[in-house]
Structure formats: C-alpha cells, structure tokens
Design an enzyme around this catalytic site. Sequence first.
Site, PDB file in Angstrom:
ATOM      1  N   LYS A 226      -7.224   8.493  -0.708  1.00  0.00           N
ATOM      2  CA  LYS A 226      -8.450   8.969  -0.049  1.00  0.00           C
ATOM      3  C   LYS A 226      -8.944  10.288  -0.646  1.00  0.00           C
ATOM      4  O   LYS A 226      -9.156  11.278   0.063  1.00  0.00           O
ATOM      5  CB  LYS A 226      -8.222   9.125   1.460  1.00  0.00           C
ATOM      6  CG  LYS A 226      -7.875   7.828   2.188  1.00  0.00           C
ATOM      7  CD  LYS A 226      -7.729   8.066   3.687  1.00  0.00           C
ATOM      8  CE  LYS A 226      -7.411   6.782   4.428  1.00  0.00           C
ATOM      9  NZ  LYS A 226      -6.020   6.333   4.219  1.00  0.00           N
TER      10      LYS A 226
ATOM     11  N   ASP B 124     -13.116  15.508  -2.913  1.00  0.00           N
ATOM     12  CA  ASP B 124     -13.173  16.840  -3.516  1.00  0.00           C
ATOM     13  C   ASP B 124     -14.455  16.929  -4.330  1.00  0.00           C
ATOM     14  O   ASP B 124     -15.273  15.997  -4.307  1.00  0.00           O
ATOM     15  CB  ASP B 124     -11.925  17.068  -4.396  1.00  0.00           C
ATOM     16  CG  ASP B 124     -11.492  18.533  -4.439  1.00  0.00           C
ATOM     17  OD1 ASP B 124     -12.370  19.407  -4.610  1.00  0.00           O
ATOM     18  OD2 ASP B 124     -10.288  18.792  -4.296  1.00  0.00           O
TER      19      ASP B 124
ATOM     20  N   THR C 148     -10.256   4.063  10.984  1.00  0.00           N
ATOM     21  CA  THR C 148     -10.095   3.223  12.170  1.00  0.00           C
ATOM     22  C   THR C 148      -9.397   3.952  13.312  1.00  0.00           C
ATOM     23  O   THR C 148      -9.268   3.406  14.410  1.00  0.00           O
ATOM     24  CB  THR C 148      -9.316   1.939  11.827  1.00  0.00           C
ATOM     25  OG1 THR C 148      -8.114   2.277  11.136  1.00  0.00           O
ATOM     26  CG2 THR C 148     -10.159   1.026  10.952  1.00  0.00           C
TER      27      THR C 148
ATOM     28  N   THR D  60     -16.128  16.825 -10.230  1.00  0.00           N
ATOM     29  CA  THR D  60     -15.360  17.036 -11.458  1.00  0.00           C
ATOM     30  C   THR D  60     -13.868  16.881 -11.219  1.00  0.00           C
ATOM     31  O   THR D  60     -13.153  16.269 -12.018  1.00  0.00           O
ATOM     32  CB  THR D  60     -15.647  18.427 -12.038  1.00  0.00           C
ATOM     33  OG1 THR D  60     -17.040  18.521 -12.368  1.00  0.00           O
ATOM     34  CG2 THR D  60     -14.827  18.678 -13.294  1.00  0.00           C
TER      35      THR D  60
ATOM     36  N   ASP E  92      -3.451   4.454  -1.792  1.00  0.00           N
ATOM     37  CA  ASP E  92      -4.383   4.932  -0.764  1.00  0.00           C
ATOM     38  C   ASP E  92      -4.282   6.446  -0.621  1.00  0.00           C
ATOM     39  O   ASP E  92      -3.623   6.958   0.279  1.00  0.00           O
ATOM     40  CB  ASP E  92      -4.053   4.233   0.561  1.00  0.00           C
ATOM     41  CG  ASP E  92      -5.052   4.556   1.656  1.00  0.00           C
ATOM     42  OD1 ASP E  92      -6.190   4.922   1.337  1.00  0.00           O
ATOM     43  OD2 ASP E  92      -4.679   4.419   2.840  1.00  0.00           O
TER      44      ASP E  92
ATOM     45  N   LYS F 199       0.855  -1.192   0.000  1.00  0.00           N
ATOM     46  CA  LYS F 199       0.000   0.000   0.000  1.00  0.00           C
ATOM     47  C   LYS F 199       0.887   1.235   0.000  1.00  0.00           C
ATOM     48  O   LYS F 199       1.794   1.351   0.823  1.00  0.00           O
ATOM     49  CB  LYS F 199      -0.920   0.033   1.216  1.00  0.00           C
ATOM     50  CG  LYS F 199      -1.829   1.266   1.267  1.00  0.00           C
ATOM     51  CD  LYS F 199      -2.753   1.239   2.475  1.00  0.00           C
ATOM     52  CE  LYS F 199      -2.084   1.739   3.735  1.00  0.00           C
ATOM     53  NZ  LYS F 199      -1.941   3.220   3.754  1.00  0.00           N
TER      54      LYS F 199
ATOM     55  N   GLY G 183       0.551  -2.534   8.807  1.00  0.00           N
ATOM     56  CA  GLY G 183       1.499  -1.441   8.943  1.00  0.00           C
ATOM     57  C   GLY G 183       2.493  -1.720  10.028  1.00  0.00           C
ATOM     58  O   GLY G 183       3.421  -2.511   9.879  1.00  0.00           O
ATOM     59  N   ARG G 184       2.251  -1.105  11.174  1.00  0.00           N
ATOM     60  CA  ARG G 184       3.225  -1.162  12.259  1.00  0.00           C
ATOM     61  C   ARG G 184       3.418  -2.549  12.853  1.00  0.00           C
ATOM     62  O   ARG G 184       4.472  -2.854  13.395  1.00  0.00           O
ATOM     63  CB  ARG G 184       2.834  -0.154  13.348  1.00  0.00           C
ATOM     64  CG  ARG G 184       3.188   1.266  12.952  1.00  0.00           C
ATOM     65  CD  ARG G 184       2.519   2.301  13.827  1.00  0.00           C
ATOM     66  NE  ARG G 184       1.117   2.465  13.490  1.00  0.00           N
ATOM     67  CZ  ARG G 184       0.396   3.525  13.820  1.00  0.00           C
ATOM     68  NH1 ARG G 184       0.947   4.501  14.517  1.00  0.00           N
ATOM     69  NH2 ARG G 184      -0.866   3.613  13.475  1.00  0.00           N
TER      70      ARG G 184
END
Length: 237
Positions: free
Chosen positions: A61, A64, A121, A67, A59, A32, A212-213
């Site tokens: 996100k 907006d 999360t 268009t 990722d 990711k 991740g961690r």
Amino acid sequence: MKEQIYFALDFSGQKEAEQFIDANDLQGIPVKVGMELFYREGPTFIETLKKNGHRIFLDLKLHDIPTTVNKAMKNIAGLDVDMITIHASGGSAMIQQAKEGLMAGASSGRPPKLIAVTMLTSADAAVMNNELKITGNVEDHAVHLASLAHRNGADGVVSSVDEVPAIKKACGSSLLAVTPGIRLKGVSADDQKRPSTPSRARENGADILVLGRTVRDAPDPAVAYNHVIEEWNNGNA
C-alpha cells in the site's frame, strides 16, 4: 480456481508462516504478503516463497510522493511478484509514477499488476464522513478512486465486495477487482466493516479474493480454505 484466491500470511515472521503452511498442507497456494511480514523478513522471504511454488500478492500500500513511489516500484518490480498495491488516494501523478517504475524495473518483461486500494474494508461511512471529512457515501468514493486509478494506469483496485458492481460499471470489466474481507458464513467479521462471502463476491463480479482470518483462525484451516474454493467455484453458500 485457487489461482484467484490469495491467503494472507498475516504472521509475525517467516518461521511462523512456514509452519502454518506446512501444518495445514497449504504448500504452493497463492499468498499475500503484507507489511508486517515483509518489513521483518524482506525480499529474501519473497524469493523463498517463489522457490516453493507460491504466487505472490505483495500488499505494501505505497503512498508517498510520486518520485519516491517510482523508485520504490523499480526495486519491487525485480521481485517478480504477481501484484503490488498502492493507495489510489495518492493521486494521478503518484499512480502514473508507480506504473512507470514497475515497467522500468521488471526484469522478466512481465511487470507486476498495479493494484490501487480504494477504501479500506475496515472503514465505513462514519469513518469516511466524520474522521476523514470526505462527504458522500462509501460506494461513490470508491468508484471515484477506482476511476482515477484506472485512468492513470492501474491494472486493478481493492475494494469491498459491495462496491464491485458499481466499479465494474464505471471502469469496465478489464479492471481487476480484488476483494478482501472474505468470510465464510458464521465466521466473525472482526475489524472488517464490509465483509462478504465467496459466493456473493463471485456474484458481484470480483476477480480475486483475499482470505485471512476465515482460514487462519479456523479449527481446520485446510478445510476452510477448500470450502472457500468450493463456494467460489460453485456458488454454494
């Protein structure tokens, strides 16, 4: 299968990310790429990862006006990544325009999967109710956003493991459930308010895990990564 498990390259730059991959024998695993890394290194790093055999979850996100999201997705589609995220809270028109942009911009005829983020999360009911002024509980709001995303063309959603059963019940099994905040037992939750283990994610119906961690900060990241795969495949806690 490791193809369902993406490791988050939460590093400040390409050099650091590549050094970590090489030092821990994680070549070719699905990864990711989030905002921190993409905004510094850009599309050329995505191309490098692809050449090195990595499947990619981008990722970003996006959130907006419709268009702007449509035009951004046309460009992103050309990177030929596996998945790309938007915020479901952007609304139906934005979700539709994101999908249309991906379809229009896909050079390979296989557009990236459009994945809509429900509730981060790192948030819990207190944040949702008191700071965002959204009434109700996290699960109901996550299901609402997942249903909105599903109706408007999203291929999947991001949620915590806790919300997956209710989302699948409301939207059906075909909607991909992508679950971050995955931790092996004994690993700190850090800023995740709703973490879970790989085995519980599988039991709840998750389709894709994001690590991740729990891997990056482990004494032996390769061992931790393989433990996640084993627990995901076999249900061993």
